[in-house]
Motif scaffolding. Sequence first.
Motif, mmCIF file in Angstrom:
data_model
loop_
_atom_site.group_PDB
_atom_site.id
_atom_site.type_symbol
_atom_site.label_atom_id
_atom_site.label_comp_id
_atom_site.label_asym_id
_atom_site.label_seq_id
_atom_site.Cartn_x
_atom_site.Cartn_y
_atom_site.Cartn_z
ATOM 1 N N ASN A 1 0.801 -1.223 0.000
ATOM 2 C CA ASN A 1 0.000 0.000 0.000
ATOM 3 C C ASN A 1 0.832 1.272 0.000
ATOM 4 N N VAL A 2 2.141 1.099 -0.195
ATOM 5 C CA VAL A 2 3.065 2.228 -0.096
ATOM 6 C C VAL A 2 4.042 2.187 -1.260
ATOM 7 N N ASP A 3 4.329 3.342 -1.838
ATOM 8 C CA ASP A 3 5.420 3.467 -2.807
ATOM 9 C C ASP A 3 6.703 3.769 -2.049
ATOM 10 N N HIS A 4 7.775 3.125 -2.460
ATOM 11 C CA HIS A 4 9.055 3.273 -1.770
ATOM 12 C C HIS A 4 10.135 3.633 -2.772
ATOM 13 N N ILE B 1 27.448 16.636 4.169
ATOM 14 C CA ILE B 1 27.446 15.180 4.180
ATOM 15 C C ILE B 1 26.184 14.679 3.494
ATOM 16 N N THR B 2 26.329 13.746 2.581
ATOM 17 C CA THR B 2 25.193 13.174 1.865
ATOM 18 C C THR B 2 24.563 12.065 2.695
ATOM 19 N N LEU B 3 23.298 12.243 3.006
ATOM 20 C CA LEU B 3 22.553 11.269 3.785
ATOM 21 C C LEU B 3 21.713 10.398 2.866
ATOM 22 N N SER B 4 21.589 9.135 3.235
ATOM 23 C CA SER B 4 20.788 8.185 2.473
ATOM 24 C C SER B 4 19.498 7.908 3.223
ATOM 25 N N GLY B 5 18.385 7.900 2.491
ATOM 26 C CA GLY B 5 17.099 7.678 3.134
ATOM 27 C C GLY B 5 16.186 6.785 2.319
ATOM 28 N N ASP B 6 15.151 6.302 2.980
ATOM 29 C CA ASP B 6 14.048 5.600 2.339
ATOM 30 C C ASP B 6 12.824 6.497 2.429
ATOM 31 N N LEU B 7 12.271 6.829 1.282
ATOM 32 C CA LEU B 7 11.076 7.657 1.217
ATOM 33 C C LEU B 7 9.871 6.754 0.987
ATOM 34 N N TYR B 8 8.858 6.904 1.831
ATOM 35 C CA TYR B 8 7.630 6.112 1.732
ATOM 36 C C TYR B 8 6.467 7.054 1.453
ATOM 37 N N LEU B 9 5.674 6.731 0.420
ATOM 38 C CA LEU B 9 4.539 7.565 0.037
ATOM 39 C C LEU B 9 3.278 6.711 -0.096
ATOM 40 N N PRO B 10 2.151 7.189 0.422
ATOM 41 C CA PRO B 10 0.896 6.451 0.248
ATOM 42 C C PRO B 10 0.560 6.286 -1.230
ATOM 43 N N LYS B 11 0.113 5.105 -1.633
ATOM 44 C CA LYS B 11 -0.197 4.873 -3.040
ATOM 45 C C LYS B 11 -1.375 5.712 -3.527
ATOM 46 N N ASP B 12 -2.296 6.032 -2.625
ATOM 47 C CA ASP B 12 -3.496 6.751 -3.040
ATOM 48 C C ASP B 12 -3.364 8.254 -2.867
ATOM 49 N N THR C 1 4.857 2.161 8.157
ATOM 50 C CA THR C 1 3.538 2.035 8.766
ATOM 51 C C THR C 1 2.796 3.365 8.767
ATOM 52 N N MET C 2 3.508 4.455 9.040
ATOM 53 C CA MET C 2 2.842 5.760 9.020
ATOM 54 C C MET C 2 2.502 6.191 7.594
ATOM 55 N N ALA C 3 3.265 5.737 6.612
ATOM 56 C CA ALA C 3 2.906 6.007 5.216
ATOM 57 C C ALA C 3 1.630 5.259 4.839
ATOM 58 N N GLU C 4 1.452 4.059 5.357
ATOM 59 C CA GLU C 4 0.204 3.328 5.135
ATOM 60 C C GLU C 4 -0.992 4.104 5.681
ATOM 61 N N ARG C 5 -0.729 4.980 6.623
ATOM 62 C CA ARG C 5 -1.785 5.734 7.286
ATOM 63 C C ARG C 5 -1.921 7.156 6.760
#
Length: 368
Positions: A64-67, A78-89, A118-122
Amino acid sequence: MTESIKPGNAVENREVPDTGRRNLLKLTGVGVAAIGVASFFSSSNAKAQNMTQEWDKVFPQSENVDHEKVTFKNRYGITLSGDLYLPKDRAHNRLPAIVVSGPFGAVKEQSSGLYAQTMAERGFVTLAFDPSYTGESGGEPRNVASPDTSTEDFMAGVDYLGLHNSVDRERIGVIGICGWGGMALSAVAVDKRVKAVVASTMYDMTRVMSKGYNDSVTLEQRTQTLEQLSRQRWEDAANGSPAYQPPYNELKGGEAQFLVDYHDYYMTPRGYHKRAVNSGNAWTQTTPLPFMNLPILTYIAEISPRPVLFIHGENAHSRYFSETAYAAAREPKELMIIPGASHVDLYDQMDKIPFDKLTSFFNQHLAA
């Protein structure tokens, strides 16, 4: 009995640390061991490490989430690496967003990523990131930390989300877990762009490093530790590279329950990740130095009038950190104690982490 990860013990195709480097770190003096197990990686510059593109989290991917993997720079370049989570809808709406990091010595593939997904799902855009000098983020030497850089990293995450076309920059919140709960509070006290903050199972890393658990370190012990760390600087300067602490979470028997709990998360299939500082690796020996004289929660009252939510386990050895911080914070504030929960339960136990409360808290305080 939990299953420890040992060489030759394949767990989801992850690499396994050399157990020859895993020893118990003595809890003496200021308790250098209090900062956690750590990691020893090859040197790098300020650029991000080579980022993996496959899903290598310790939790399953949500449908249910785009990553996507992202990078962004902090104020120090300094370059930081992250995971971005977005709700599909999400359509083309600008959504509220949350920056997430922690625990201290963990990576985004562990607890912070679970919270973020989990918060992206919400309904929130979320960003879980690796702090400077750790995981897939840049910075050298590897596996060193300071409260200033850690506070800055959170604010750099706010920079990134505020420029993203799916985010309403006036509706950004922060979640800090464990040692990064204290960093989150420090960052939000300074960064007035953040509208609400949650500290989950928090540590005040400056307090525990300078005073030990339950403030038990004497002046003589503190002085002895500082003498040792100060002289280690000469050794590191002469060698041209830092010495690393011995990791401490290979259990030998008789350890305090909280060390058993840490081992159960970081050193078993439940939460082990090869890039995590806490999964059988090591911090630099001098990492504690900048934490010794810098109480990060001095200005916690200045978070107000923005709301702060503390979440802690009833049975957590670290509960006193949240209770003290809660007392020092101003309204609006709330302390939520989870019945029967330990410190580590709030890393990943879905029946213990109060995601409904987190959702209602941010829905209320990040409202349009």
